[in-house]
Design a protein around this motif. Structure first.
Motif, short mmCIF file in Angstrom:
data_model
loop_
_atom_site.label_atom_id
_atom_site.label_comp_id
_atom_site.label_asym_id
_atom_site.label_seq_id
_atom_site.Cartn_x
_atom_site.Cartn_y
_atom_site.Cartn_z
N PHE A 24 0.96 -1.12 -0.08
CA PHE A 24 -0.12 -0.04 0.06
C PHE A 24 0.84 1.22 -0.06
O PHE A 24 0.45 2.35 -0.71
N GLY A 25 1.87 1.15 0.71
CA GLY A 25 2.81 2.41 0.58
C GLY A 25 3.53 2.60 -0.78
O GLY A 25 3.46 3.67 -1.14
N ARG A 26 3.82 1.72 -1.24
CA ARG A 26 4.46 1.93 -2.89
C ARG A 26 3.16 2.17 -3.69
O ARG A 26 3.39 3.16 -4.66
N PHE A 27 1.91 1.55 -3.58
CA PHE A 27 0.84 2.02 -4.38
C PHE A 27 0.35 3.49 -4.10
O PHE A 27 0.24 4.27 -5.07
N ASP A 28 0.39 3.87 -3.02
CA ASP A 28 0.05 5.33 -2.72
C ASP A 28 1.11 6.01 -3.32
O ASP A 28 0.68 7.41 -3.58
N ALA A 29 2.34 5.89 -3.59
CA ALA A 29 3.23 6.60 -3.69
C ALA A 29 3.45 6.70 -5.52
O ALA A 29 3.96 7.54 -6.12
N LEU A 30 2.48 5.96 -5.96
CA LEU A 30 2.20 5.90 -7.69
C LEU A 30 1.46 7.31 -8.05
O LEU A 30 0.76 7.65 -7.24
N LEU A 31 1.72 7.74 -9.20
CA LEU A 31 0.78 8.71 -9.88
C LEU A 31 0.00 7.96 -10.69
O LEU A 31 0.14 6.75 -10.95
N PRO A 32 -1.26 8.53 -10.94
CA PRO A 32 -2.24 7.89 -12.00
C PRO A 32 -1.60 7.58 -13.20
O PRO A 32 -0.60 8.29 -13.64
#
Length: 96
Positions: A24-32
């Motif tokens: 979830f940390g890596r996902f949250d750091a992604l841009l659309p």
């Protein structure tokens, strides 16, 4: 258009108690438009359910490989529904 793949997370090498927090940390750091690839030794359905509860409408889940010994899932970040210009509320169409 395919999402840009930004990282691969092989959770087989990560302690179980740390996996979802890391993902979830890596996902949250992604841009659309960006994505991460998850590699696991079992079907990550519980994680998929958590994504649905936590990030509904803001991700896409695509199996790249489905067992029996290895699962690969591409998790892409999409534009949140509230930020889309084509939503029902753009231009004040929701009333209120």
């Amino acid at each position: 258009m395919l999402p840009t793949q930004s990282s691969v997370i092989d959770v087989r090498e990560i302690a179980p108690r740390e996996r979802h927090t890391l993902i979830f940390g890596r996902f949250d750091a992604l841009l659309p438009g960006e994505a991460l690839q998850l590699v696991n030794d079992h079907d990550p359905q519980p994680l998929h359910h958590q994504f649905q509860a936590r990030s509904a409408g803001a991700f896409k889940w695509a199996y790249l490989q489905q067992g029996p010994d290895l699962w690969r899932v591409l998790i892409s970040k999409t534009e949140p529904a509230a930020a889309r210009e084509d939503s029902c509320c753009s231009g004040g169409a929701c009333g209120g």
